[in-house]
Scaffold this motif. Structure first.
Motif: not given
Length: 183
Positions: A125, A128, A160, A163
């Protein structure tokens, strides 16, 4: 115990006065915050920053929100100082800031990975964060990209960033998860 105590213990270990095991136990106690607290919660912004940089390649532990955000704040403050220095030196170039940004890619990636671990999420993850960083480096040092690529890069950065802020503001797992104990 604070960082000075830890440094003193390190010197004692180097001199052979205490064993590696004794030092490791005290260091672990310090990093876990002594009586159940977080090391990053008890550290000031500078000590937290140093702690995060020293743990650049620690991709197995967890980092709570305050550890991440103190690190982020320190990076912003350093960036502002570097821009101010460039202005004071009447420099058209922000080379100091660009070099600092390059230097910060790996430490920031490390804390982002640990922050995702606190959320019980895999290290993947953290792309990102990594994808926009690579695109930024490409556009910083090569000004001959097409307008379409620059728009694509801007959109990737925007999505990005949103997020990443959402994830970095999310409270981590309480207690223990597959990446270790909560801080």
């Amino acid at each position: 115990m604070d960082t000075r105590d830890l440094e003193a213990l390190f010197k004692l270990k180097e001199k052979g006065i205490i064993t590696e095991e004794e030092f490791a136990a005290k260091k672990k106690e310090f990093l876990q915050g002594g009586a159940g607290g977080s090391a990053s919660n008890s550290l000031g912004i500078v000590d937290n920053y140093v702690y995060c940089v020293q743990n650049t390649f620690n991709m197995k532990d967890r980092a709570n929100r305050s550890e991440f955000w103190y690190f982020f704040l320190a990076n912003v403050l350093i960036g502002v100082i570097l821009v101010a220095i460039s202005v004071l030196l009447n420099s058209q170039s922000l080379i100091l800031l660009q070099l600092f940004q390059i230097f910060q890619i790996l430490p920031t990636y490390g804390i982002v990975v640990r922050r995702f671990h606190d959320l019980n999420m895999e290290a993947g993850w953290a792309s990102i964060y990594l994808a926009p960083s690579i695109l930024n480096l490409m556009t910083t040092f090569n000004q001959s990209y097409s307008e379409e690529f620059l728009i694509f890069s801007l959109l990737i950065n925007l999505v990005c960033s949103v997020l990443l802020v959402i994830f970095m503001c999310t409270k981590g797992d309480e207690g223990e998860n597959r990446f270790g104990k909560a801080k």
